[in-house]
Structure formats: structure tokens, C-alpha cells
Write an enzyme that holds these catalytic residues in place. Sequence first.
Site, short mmCIF file in Angstrom:
data_model
loop_
_atom_site.label_atom_id
_atom_site.label_comp_id
_atom_site.label_asym_id
_atom_site.label_seq_id
_atom_site.Cartn_x
_atom_site.Cartn_y
_atom_site.Cartn_z
N SER A 139 16.46 56.40 19.26
CA SER A 139 16.73 56.66 17.84
C SER A 139 15.89 57.86 17.41
O SER A 139 14.98 58.28 18.13
CB SER A 139 16.31 55.41 17.06
N TYR A 152 11.14 48.40 14.44
CA TYR A 152 12.25 49.20 15.00
C TYR A 152 11.70 50.46 15.66
O TYR A 152 12.07 50.80 16.81
CB TYR A 152 13.22 49.55 13.87
P1 NDP Z 1 26.04 48.32 14.94
O1 NDP Z 1 25.34 47.33 14.06
O2 NDP Z 1 27.35 48.87 14.54
O3 NDP Z 1 26.15 47.76 16.41
C1 NDP Z 1 25.14 47.01 17.00
C2 NDP Z 1 25.72 46.34 18.21
O4 NDP Z 1 24.70 45.60 18.87
C3 NDP Z 1 26.83 45.39 17.84
O5 NDP Z 1 27.90 45.64 18.71
C4 NDP Z 1 26.24 44.01 18.09
O6 NDP Z 1 27.25 43.17 18.58
C5 NDP Z 1 25.19 44.31 19.16
N1 NDP Z 1 24.05 43.38 19.17
C6 NDP Z 1 23.08 43.23 18.26
N2 NDP Z 1 22.24 42.25 18.62
C7 NDP Z 1 22.70 41.77 19.79
C8 NDP Z 1 22.28 40.74 20.66
N3 NDP Z 1 21.19 39.98 20.40
N4 NDP Z 1 22.98 40.53 21.79
C9 NDP Z 1 24.08 41.28 22.07
N5 NDP Z 1 24.54 42.25 21.28
C10 NDP Z 1 23.86 42.49 20.15
O7 NDP Z 1 24.94 49.48 15.09
P2 NDP Z 1 24.98 50.94 15.73
O8 NDP Z 1 26.23 51.20 16.44
O9 NDP Z 1 24.56 51.83 14.66
O10 NDP Z 1 23.76 50.79 16.74
C11 NDP Z 1 23.90 50.82 18.14
C12 NDP Z 1 22.58 51.27 18.74
O11 NDP Z 1 22.30 52.59 18.29
C13 NDP Z 1 21.39 50.41 18.34
O12 NDP Z 1 20.51 50.30 19.43
C14 NDP Z 1 20.76 51.22 17.23
O13 NDP Z 1 19.39 50.95 17.10
C15 NDP Z 1 21.01 52.63 17.73
N6 NDP Z 1 20.93 53.66 16.72
C16 NDP Z 1 21.80 53.73 15.65
C17 NDP Z 1 21.69 54.76 14.75
C18 NDP Z 1 22.62 54.94 13.60
O14 NDP Z 1 22.41 55.86 12.78
N7 NDP Z 1 23.66 54.13 13.47
C19 NDP Z 1 20.65 55.77 14.85
C20 NDP Z 1 19.79 55.60 15.99
C21 NDP Z 1 19.95 54.57 16.88
P3 NDP Z 1 27.34 41.58 18.21
O15 NDP Z 1 27.02 41.46 16.76
O16 NDP Z 1 28.71 41.17 18.59
O17 NDP Z 1 26.34 40.94 19.07
#
Ligand code: NDP
Length: 249
Positions: A139, A152
Amino acid sequence: MKLFDLTGRVAVVTGGNGGIGLGMARGLAAAGAKVVVAGRNAAKSAAAAQEIGGIAIEVDVLQEADCRALVHKTVAQLGRLDILVNNAGINIRKQPQEYTLDEWRRVLDSNLTGAFVCAQAAYPEMLKVGGGKVINIGSMMSIFGASFTTPYAASKGGIVQMTRAMSCAWAKDKIQVNAVLPGWIDTELTRGARQDVAGLHERVLARTPAGRWGEPADFAGIAVFLASSASDFLTGTAIPVDGGYSVQG
Ligand code: NDP
């Protein structure tokens, strides 16, 4: 072009059912990989898997047994594992003094420990196929701080250091380990942040040279590059995909 061809490769994307994970999963599938969409929400994962011609496997990365079972089920169903994208992640936005220890652990365990366990479980399978690719999602909080994001930021800083250490260990096995550092991307995660943090939307726009928030589709190309033989001599890096956010003075 052969360099970017993933035909015959099998990829697991944790959190591949939405947001950045689905953007990467779409890219990997378009390049020819068979993709496992791994998440907790079975219906969401099934829909994403159907869209990209992959399969869905239910996993909660907070559970060590789930992470190990994810790898076993992938190999049982698709025969091999070449590519692991550790993308699942959460955030809990508070001031540092307000977190419970349980909240701190939940963020660290979801974002960092889950990635470690999945990579550890994937390692012997990558050895069996003569190499592999691990792509860890960091991130801007791997580089910068913000008042509302202490656990985070700790987890995402940890992702970069874990990536470097693993890359040193596994380079000899032809396994490359790299991190991607997304800028501010329009997903469910940041829709919550934009509601909670006043002025965030405008601040991001003002600081991003590209002049826009990122989209999940912006992650298809970097996923294919880091998953393919095009990046075979690239390991231990942390690549910002941020429209220039991290270099704007
Ligand atoms: P979303 O909330 O859209 O997606 C998060 C995903 O993680 C979901 O598909 C969710 O699926 C899954 N997830 C969360 N917890 C669990 C768990 N315990 N087990 C399995 N799956 C899990 O967020 P983003 O797409 O924005 O984020 C994706 C990654 O990118 C993350 O690591 C985030 O920190 C990182 N990121 C995002 C940024 C942004 O601006 N959006 C910036 C920098 C980094 P489900 O609920 O089905 O489990």
C-alpha cells in the site's frame, strides 16, 4: 507475446472476488492462467470465478488451516500451483489510542500473517513445478503514515520487508517474490475511507499526478508482468502502481 503468456499456469488470488484482486485475476485469466478466486464470500467468489473461467475456493486467511487447505484444494482440482497473489486485506480506521488489541491483531493477521501462511503453504508446490511467483499487495501505507491507520500501516510495511526476506530465501528455487503498492484505488475498501475521512477524495486527486483515482483494471498489467517469465530476474521489489502519488513532491 510468449514473455507474458500464462497458458498452463495456475494462479491463486486471495480476495480475488472484488476490487484490486479481481482486477488482477481478470488480467491473469486473460493471459491464459487458470485462476482460483479465494475469499470468504462464496457467492461473490463464485460469480467472479464464473466471469473469468476460473474456480472459487472458500478461504478465511485468518485461519491457518484454511490457507493450507486452499493450496491443497488448488492442486487437487487444477493439478499445480505457479502463482500466488496475496491480496486479501482489511483496514480498521481509528486513532492509535482507540484500537483494542483484538482489532490490532485482526488487521495484522488478515494482511500480513495470512500472506505469510499462504506463501509458506505454496512453497513446496512451487518447488514441484520448478519455480513460481509470489505477488504481495502492500500500500502507500508501506511507505507513508496516516493518523487513522496504525495497524494497517504496520501490516503493509511488514509486507515489504517480508517480500524482501522471502525473495532472498527463494531466489535459488526460481521463485520470485515481489510486492505491489497500490495508490488510492476506487474499491469497497476506500469507499468506506472516503465516507469516514473528510476531504480524502479531494486530497488524493490533488496529490496524484495522473489526476484520478485508480481502478481495479489498472492492476491487470502488473499482475501479468510479475506472474510471467517477463519478470524472471526481478525479485524482492516493491512497485508502486499509484499514478505518481508516491513521487509527487
Ligand atoms: P476490497 O475490500 O474491495 O477487497 C478486499 C478483498 O479481501 C475482498 O475480496 C475480501 O473478500 C478479501 N478478504 C478480506 N479479508 C479476508 C479474509 N480474512 N480471508 C479471505 N479474504 C479476505 O479491497 P481492495 O480491493 O481495495 O483491497 C485489496 C488489497 O489491496 C488489500 O490488501 C488492500 O489493503 C490493498 N490496497 C488497497 C488500496 C485501495 O486504495 N483500494 C490501496 C492500497 C492497498 P471476502 O470478503 O469475500 O473475504
